[in-house]
Scaffold this motif. Structure first.
Motif, short mmCIF file in Angstrom:
data_model
loop_
_atom_site.label_atom_id
_atom_site.label_comp_id
_atom_site.label_asym_id
_atom_site.label_seq_id
_atom_site.Cartn_x
_atom_site.Cartn_y
_atom_site.Cartn_z
N VAL A 1 0.84 -1.20 0.00
CA VAL A 1 0.00 0.00 0.00
C VAL A 1 0.87 1.25 0.00
CG1 VAL A 1 -1.78 1.26 1.30
CG2 VAL A 1 -1.85 -1.24 1.19
N SER A 2 2.04 1.14 0.65
CA SER A 2 2.93 2.30 0.77
C SER A 2 3.57 2.68 -0.57
CB SER A 2 4.02 2.03 1.79
OG SER A 2 3.45 1.72 3.06
N THR A 3 3.85 1.65 -1.42
CA THR A 3 4.57 1.95 -2.67
C THR A 3 3.72 1.67 -3.91
OG1 THR A 3 5.45 -0.29 -2.85
CG2 THR A 3 6.78 1.31 -1.61
N GLY A 4 2.63 0.92 -3.75
CA GLY A 4 1.79 0.56 -4.89
C GLY A 4 2.22 -0.71 -5.60
N MET A 5 3.38 -1.28 -5.21
CA MET A 5 3.88 -2.50 -5.88
C MET A 5 2.98 -3.70 -5.56
SD MET A 5 7.49 -4.48 -5.39
CE MET A 5 8.57 -3.15 -5.87
N THR A 6 2.70 -4.52 -6.59
CA THR A 6 1.88 -5.71 -6.38
C THR A 6 2.68 -6.96 -6.76
OG1 THR A 6 -0.15 -4.50 -6.81
CG2 THR A 6 -0.25 -6.88 -7.07
N VAL A 7 2.56 -7.98 -5.93
CA VAL A 7 3.31 -9.22 -6.13
C VAL A 7 2.34 -10.39 -6.07
CG1 VAL A 7 5.21 -10.64 -5.27
CG2 VAL A 7 5.28 -8.18 -4.93
N SER A 8 2.57 -11.42 -6.91
CA SER A 8 1.71 -12.61 -6.87
C SER A 8 2.15 -13.54 -5.75
CB SER A 8 1.82 -13.38 -8.19
OG SER A 8 1.30 -12.60 -9.22
N LEU A 9 1.15 -14.18 -5.14
CA LEU A 9 1.41 -15.22 -4.15
C LEU A 9 1.12 -16.56 -4.80
CD1 LEU A 9 -0.52 -13.51 -1.23
CD2 LEU A 9 1.97 -13.58 -1.51
N LEU A 10 1.88 -17.59 -4.42
CA LEU A 10 1.60 -18.92 -4.96
C LEU A 10 0.33 -19.46 -4.31
CD1 LEU A 10 5.19 -20.51 -4.97
CD2 LEU A 10 4.05 -19.19 -6.76
N PRO A 11 -0.47 -20.20 -5.06
CA PRO A 11 -1.69 -20.77 -4.47
C PRO A 11 -1.33 -21.65 -3.27
CG PRO A 11 -1.63 -21.12 -6.85
CD PRO A 11 -0.30 -20.58 -6.46
N LEU A 12 -2.16 -21.64 -2.24
CA LEU A 12 -1.88 -22.43 -1.04
C LEU A 12 -2.13 -23.92 -1.27
CD1 LEU A 12 -3.41 -19.99 1.57
CD2 LEU A 12 -1.06 -20.84 1.66
N GLY A 13 -2.84 -24.26 -2.32
CA GLY A 13 -3.06 -25.67 -2.66
C GLY A 13 -3.84 -26.40 -1.58
N ASP A 14 -3.36 -27.61 -1.26
CA ASP A 14 -4.06 -28.44 -0.28
C ASP A 14 -4.09 -27.81 1.11
OD1 ASP A 14 -4.59 -30.61 -2.05
OD2 ASP A 14 -2.47 -31.13 -1.94
N ALA A 15 -3.13 -26.92 1.37
CA ALA A 15 -3.09 -26.30 2.70
C ALA A 15 -4.29 -25.40 2.95
CB ALA A 15 -1.79 -25.50 2.85
N ALA A 16 -4.89 -24.88 1.88
CA ALA A 16 -5.99 -23.92 2.04
C ALA A 16 -7.16 -24.53 2.81
CB ALA A 16 -6.46 -23.43 0.67
N ALA A 17 -7.45 -25.79 2.52
CA ALA A 17 -8.59 -26.44 3.19
C ALA A 17 -8.34 -26.57 4.69
CB ALA A 17 -8.85 -27.81 2.57
N ILE A 18 -7.10 -26.88 5.06
CA ILE A 18 -6.78 -27.04 6.48
C ILE A 18 -6.82 -25.68 7.17
CG2 ILE A 18 -5.07 -27.89 8.14
CD1 ILE A 18 -4.00 -29.73 5.89
N LEU A 19 -6.26 -24.66 6.50
CA LEU A 19 -6.28 -23.31 7.07
C LEU A 19 -7.72 -22.82 7.24
CD1 LEU A 19 -3.30 -21.74 5.14
CD2 LEU A 19 -3.48 -21.84 7.63
N ASN A 20 -8.54 -23.08 6.23
CA ASN A 20 -9.94 -22.64 6.31
C ASN A 20 -10.67 -23.32 7.45
OD1 ASN A 20 -10.56 -20.54 4.56
ND2 ASN A 20 -10.44 -21.91 2.78
N ALA A 21 -10.29 -24.57 7.71
CA ALA A 21 -10.94 -25.30 8.80
C ALA A 21 -10.43 -24.82 10.16
CB ALA A 21 -10.70 -26.79 8.65
N GLY A 22 -9.28 -24.13 10.15
CA GLY A 22 -8.71 -23.64 11.40
C GLY A 22 -7.68 -24.58 12.01
N GLY A 23 -7.23 -25.58 11.23
CA GLY A 23 -6.21 -26.50 11.73
C GLY A 23 -6.57 -27.94 11.45
#
Lengths: 187, 432
Positions: free
Chosen positions: A153-175
């Motif tokens: 936000v400070s500089t306006g630069m945008t960077v891509s993040l790699l998809p979380l893949g299988d980890a996303a489901a566990i994170l969404n569940a909270g662990g």
């Protein structure tokens, strides 16, 4: 954990920040499940980082101010192999206790990565290209887990993040526990 | 398509015919090991998730070995051991090695082998990154955190991602001055401390199978220092003989399929290796001892799961019998059994313990001690800006205590030779 955008001030670190730098071994004696005693993990979070590497590019920026148990920084930006070294879950736990919500690093050591996700502590995003040399401690960034974008936000630069893949489901569940409860029959 | 040892063990424990790298699978654990630093929090999470009165999945498959903060007056650390006692009592654990009793062992990874828990073909989880040591016995062994361990306590299962296997082959005849420590530091120096992240590291070749079991444990122990999920060696007669003497529990000999796929194969001529020293602050910061020679030291340390086994002390004693140490030198046998071995193993009519003490080495009681710093009163801890040479596994900032200190990692030969001179020294100067 991945529902909304994460906005916060960043604390910038380099490569190979190991678990002894995240939470030095001498502090692994406080009761993690005790709401009062666990604050010590916030107090000493990242206290093992060498002074000139603490809050890049300038260094010598305390992650947690003396007398405090939480940090003014909510997001960590780091280089390669973040969380290498020991298997201590106290490392991602201490970051959470200090108030960190997400990390944006080039890569992670595997046990730290697992612990961050399975314990539901912090979200370990991987950035598509190295950013720790171009971001400054104290800048504000916004992470959008839906579009996998990190915007300085400070500089306006945008960077891509790699998809979380299988980890996303566990994170969404909270662990791991809630994940297993919702998707497998043995819990 | 053929599978590697690691893939075959994981497939069997997932009740599948085959798996391939990248697969997410749930597997059954054969053993869960924990210690005083992670055990109390693991048990607390177990109770939170499964209920205050819940019973663990199998009381005969959980091994609790306090070893980290044992000989300290730190009250918090003492409380952690007390919490382990409650855990053991409530769950009626079979394998609890309590402090201050004849059952006390010392460093968990060495004790696990001594007690026959490391067996071919098994799946072994532990709340310690150096759990990978057990791969020397041809099992899948890896370190996990408290939440994962609590999950195993409740269910006996855990999800894993099947790793790619990289194979590290050593051929040729090993010179007497080269140790397993030099071999693994050579690999880490080449591939880096994240060079094997999420991979299985398989050690193979005639020079690996010429090694004794303790040296193989040193190789697998430091797989995690390259980021690996596990280290593994195809089991052979050396392993079977060791295990058969210690366990009647049975095991499953798993070997690579002839057409097993390796992501990458590295080959080393062990006869050409030079003793290596990894400088501050990374295990990958290796240099031949000939280049590091002359660096002034304040302290030397021999101990830990990596470099505190009986064979490590025998190696150190072979050098230390030539004189007296010039700098404070600390020796911490990994386990009570190693400590006993120091007294019983004779070299030229003297016991290893006598050689160490005669050379001026301070010998402490078995535990992890200063390998990971610990509370300030820990035996051998670096409390200031000392420069130390050590047989241990990590030299990240502050690993052995103060973050002002600096640690060089090396073999027991190199550490002993350096202790005798007060500066980094090529051990070949003391060897015929």
């Amino acid at each position: 954990m991945l529902a909304g955008k994460i906005i916060g001030k960043i604390y910038v670190l380099g490569d190979n920040i190991d678990t002894d730098q995240i939470i030095p071994a001498r502090h692994l004696v406080y009761d993690l499940e005790d709401p009062e005693k666990q604050k010590m993990y916030g107090k000493y979070c990242l206290s093992g980082v060498l002074d000139d590497q603490a809050g890049l590019p300038d260094g010598r920026i305390p992650f947690v101010l003396p007398g405090k148990t939480t940090s003014e920084f909510q997001i960590i930006v780091a280089g390669k192999n973040f969380g290498c070294g020991s298997s201590r879950e106290h490392a991602p736990a201490s970051l959470k206790i200090a108030g960190v919500q997400a990390i944006a690093a080039e890569s992670y050591a595997r046990i730290f990565y697992r612990n961050a996700i399975d314990g539901g502590f912090v979200i370990p995003f991987e950035v598509a290209k190295s950013i720790y040399r171009t971001f400054k401690t104290g800048e504000t960034v916004e992470i959008d887990p839906q579009s996998n974008l990190l915007r300085n936000v400070s500089t306006g630069m945008t960077v891509s993040l790699l998809p979380l893949g299988d980890a996303a489901a566990i994170l969404n569940a909270g662990g791991i526990f809630n994940y297993a409860r919702t998707s497998h029959e043995f819990l | 398509m053929g599978m590697t040892i690691t893939e075959k063990i994981l497939a069997k424990h997932a009740d599948r015919d085959s798996v391939k790298p990248g697969d997410h699978i749930w597997i059954d654990a054969d053993i869960l090991m924990t210690h005083d630093v992670c055990g109390p929090a693991t048990y607390a999470i177990f109770k939170r998730e499964f209920g205050a009165d819940a019973k663990i999945w199998n009381r005969e498959k959980v091994v609790v070995i306090p070893d980290h903060y044992i000989f300290t007056k730190d009250l918090h650390a003492g409380r952690q051991i007390e919490q382990l006692r409650v855990f053991a009592k409530e769950q009626n654990l079979v394998h609890f090695y309590d402090v201050g009793t004849p059952r006390y062992k010392g460093v968990c990874h060495v004790a696990m082998a001594e007690e026959g828990f490391d067996r071919p073909g098994q799946v072994l989880f532990g709340t310690d990154s150096h759990t990978c040591t057990a791969g020397a016995f041809g099992c899948f062994a890896t370190g996990i955190g408290n939440s994962d361990a609590a999950f195993v306590l409740g269910t006996g299962k855990l999800w894993v991602k099947v790793p790619h296997t990289c194979r590290f082959e050593f051929f040729g005849k090993k010179p007497p001055y080269i140790t397993a420590k030099d071999m693994i530091l050579t690999i880490i120096n080449e591939i880096g401390i994240d060079g094997a992240t999420y991979k299985a590291m398989e050690f193979a070749g005639e020079a690996v199978h010429d090694l004794g079991i303790e040296a193989r444990m040193t190789l697998c122990n430091m797989a995690v220092e390259a980021g690996a999920k596990n280290g593994i060696i195809e089991p052979d007669e050396t392993v079977f003989e060791f295990v058969n003497q210690r366990s009647r529990a049975g095991y499953d000999v798993v070997t690579n399929d002839p057409d097993a796929r390796f992501e990458k194969v590295f080959r080393y001529d062990v006869s050409k290796l030079i003793p290596l020293v990894a400088g501050p602050h990374s295990p990958q910061n290796g240099a031949p001892v000939t280049e590091a020679e002359g660096t002034r030291l304040d302290q030397a340390y021999i101990g830990s799961c990596t470099g505190g086994k009986l064979s490590d002390f025998i190696a150190a004693a072979a050098i230390l019998k030539s004189g007296e140490v010039k700098i404070p030198t600390y020796a911490v046998p990994a386990t009570v059994s190693v400590e006993q071995g120091l007294k019983e193993t004779l070299m030229d009519g003297m016991s290893v313990l006598e050689i160490l003490e005669f050379a001026g080495v301070n010998v402490g009681p078995p535990s992890c001690a200063a390998c990971l710093g610990g509370p300030p009163d820990t035996f051998g801890r670096l409390n200031h800006s000392e420069v130390c040479i050590s047989t241990t596994n990590r030299n990240f900032p502050g690993r052995m205590g103060s973050k002002e200190s600096r640690v060089y990692l090396a073999s027991p030969y190199t550490v002993a030779a350096s202790a005798l001179t007060g500066k980094i020294t090529d051990p070949r100067r003391f060897m015929n």
